[in-house]
Design an enzyme around this catalytic site. Structure first.
Site, mmCIF file in Angstrom:
data_model
loop_
_atom_site.group_PDB
_atom_site.id
_atom_site.type_symbol
_atom_site.label_atom_id
_atom_site.label_comp_id
_atom_site.label_asym_id
_atom_site.label_seq_id
_atom_site.Cartn_x
_atom_site.Cartn_y
_atom_site.Cartn_z
ATOM 1 C CG HIS A 1 -5.774 6.614 0.864
ATOM 2 N ND1 HIS A 1 -5.501 7.356 1.896
ATOM 3 C CD2 HIS A 1 -4.878 6.326 0.827
ATOM 4 C CE1 HIS A 1 -4.822 6.931 2.796
ATOM 5 N NE2 HIS A 1 -3.903 6.317 1.937
ATOM 6 C CG HIS B 1 -1.804 1.129 1.838
ATOM 7 N ND1 HIS B 1 -3.184 1.233 1.297
ATOM 8 C CD2 HIS B 1 -1.944 2.573 2.026
ATOM 9 C CE1 HIS B 1 -3.647 2.729 1.225
ATOM 10 N NE2 HIS B 1 -2.518 3.729 1.736
ATOM 11 C CD GLU B 2 1.869 3.715 3.782
ATOM 12 O OE1 GLU B 2 2.062 4.926 2.994
ATOM 13 O OE2 GLU B 2 0.491 2.805 4.312
ATOM 14 C CG HIS C 1 0.643 6.639 -0.635
ATOM 15 N ND1 HIS C 1 -0.551 7.130 -0.958
ATOM 16 C CD2 HIS C 1 0.021 5.597 0.414
ATOM 17 C CE1 HIS C 1 -1.444 6.759 0.126
ATOM 18 N NE2 HIS C 1 -0.371 5.966 1.209
HETATM 19 ZN ZN ZN Z 1 -2.220 5.362 2.376
#
Ligand code: ZN
Ligand code: NAG
Ligand code: NAG
Ligand code: ZN
Length: 452
Positions: free
Chosen positions: A211, A201-202, A205
């Protein structure tokens, strides 16, 4: 100076909720001086934006669903898409992006962290023409650390749960840098916080993704465990990252397709992952698929996910016919299903059956109606679970070979059919009479799949 106050009485939210909104839903311009006007945060609208983001009823009130959602562990990056660091779709321009882990967590070995971080990057390099390389000194594009509390930026971590990690969008200096809250309990399985899922997930980014409102997306802001075996980037995230970097094609280095390929039924050496009866039909599990065989319905093959979406493969299965429930096992998790419906509150952990923690996986399971016992096969041993008292019988595990002579030393799949028990070891199968404790016939697994 004129002060613009827009705050209604019912909007006097608890401080923790205000902090949540200010961290994840505040327009960075909301509280600045503009001319001679101080704009106070519009809590009601922030709350509505949050409810809309999570697909909750947009009431503008702090109802229980909203409060529960605020308590879920999550990523520390804002859900307001207009934040500066995501403006202008920043992305890495080079074809190899370096990363370096400067501080490790003590909860996993260094090797486990290295492997997991590499796996998380690979989810992306499988689908976009970008490669990632770990370096061990100097400054990397993406600097990674595990640290609790204050850790050198303006966003100190908050202890266990709450914010799990955060990362910057691509760019020079701190761009792409990724921080993990070392007050979390990082694991490689379903318990506590799974590092692969949070890292993946990170890194979304760190590659430029914001998101997503899609609850199935990796970039959904709250943490949710999903089976990480054979995990690939969900649809929404793949499209997002390919929009920034393009698609990896065979000319820019092919990667093997990690998805399950349908197994072939008519091979003499066919090995089952698991087998069980369910409502009068037999189910044989293999990779991400199962064959279903019924007296009237005949033989058909299906993807496991198409019937039970939260389950992608099965190690063991048994039907508890007295209650019309079947149990499907994968690693240390299991699900209860009624037909094609997965019951709520699952998966649960196999420790609920009384297994010690060293049991990481069940090979096979079968319910014996005459004794109300479920037999669980693990390696060369088996356990006996009393379904009436819901307790593991004492004196177990016992050795398979001693107590079921003739079926082999291990059991990969087991089921009951017309009074007989069937035990598979590798491609071989024995038809076993439990009452007389004798082998009736020797068979091959593939014989069930209409191959004549
Ligand atoms: Zn996030
Ligand atoms: C904040 O205000 C400035 C100046 O009005 C504007 O340029 C900027 O885009 C605004 N930022 C956001 C995130 O709305
Ligand atoms: C198993 O063996 C017992 C005793 O020999 C016999 O009565 C029974 O019918 C057998 N079961 C099956 C399913 O044939
Ligand atoms: Zn940080």
């Amino acid at each position: 100076p004129l002060i613009h106050v827009k705050i209604s009485v019912e909007m006097l939210l608890p401080l923790s909720s205000q902090a949540y909104l200010s961290q994840f839903y505040r327009d960075p311009n909301a509280t600045t001086f503009r001319g001679r006007m101080l704009l106070l945060p519009d809590l009601e609208n922030e709350l509505k934006a949050m409810q809309e983001f999570f697909g909750l009823e947009v009431t503008g009130k702090l109802d229980s669903n909203t409060l529960e959602t605020m308590k879920l562990p999550r990523c520390g990056v804002t859900d307001v898409a207009r934040y500066g660091h995501f403006q202008g779709s920043p992305r890495w321009k080079q074809s190899v992006v370096t990363y370096r882990i400067t501080e490790y967590t003590s909860q996993l070995s260094k090797k486990e962290v290295d492997t997991t971080i590499a796996k998380a990057f690979q989810l992306y390099s499988d689908v976009i023409p970008l490669d990632f390389k770990q370096i061990y000194s100097g400054t990397a594009d993406i600097m990674i650390l595990f640290k609790a509390g204050y850790h050198g930026d303006f966003y100190p971590f908050d202890g266990p749960n709450g914010v799990l990690a955060h990362a910057n969008a691509p760019g020079p200096e701190q761009g792409g840098d990724t921080h993990f809250d070392d007050d979390e309990r990082w694991t490689l399985h379903s318990r506590d916080i799974n590092l692969l899922l949070v890292a993946a997930h990170e890194f979304g980014h760190a590659l430029g993704l914001e998101h997503s409102k899609d609850p199935l997306a990796l970039m959904y802001p709250t943490y949710r465990y999903v089976n990480t075996n054979g995990y690939t980037l969900p649809h929404d995230d793949r499209l997002g990252v390919q929009a920034l970097y393009g698609v990896r094609t065979s000319t820019n280095k092919p990667k093997p397709n990690p998805g399950p390929t349908p197994p072939e039924p008519c091979k003499r050496d066919l090995v089952f992952d698991a087998a069980t009866s369910i409502r009068g039909e037999l189910f044989f599990f293999k990779n991400g698929y199962y064959w279903k065989k019924g007296y009237y319905s005949g033989l058909s093959m299906h993807e496991i996910k198409s019937t039970w979406p939260s389950i992608d493969s099965v190690d063991a299965a048994y039907e508890f016919s007295d209650r019309d429930i079947s149990f499907l096992f994968k690693g240390q998790q299991y699900w209860a299903v009624k037909g094609s419906t997965t019951l709520p509150a699952y998966p649960k952990l196999i420790s609920k059956f009384g297994f010690p923690t060293y049991v990481r996986k069940i090979d096979a399971a079968v319910y014996v109606k005459s004794t109300s016992r479920t037999l669980f096969f693990v390696g060369t041993k088996y356990w006996s679970f009393n379904e009436r008292t819901a307790q593991m019988d004492s004196g177990f595990p016992k050795t398979i070979q001693h107590h079921f002579p003739g079926i082999g030393s291990r059991v990969d799949a087991a089921f009951e059919n017309y009074g007989y028990l069937y035990f598979s070891e590798g491609s071989r199968q024995t038809e076993y009479n439990f009452t007389s404790r004798r082998v009736n016939r020797l068979l091959l697994n593939y014989g069930w799949l209409d191959c004549y």
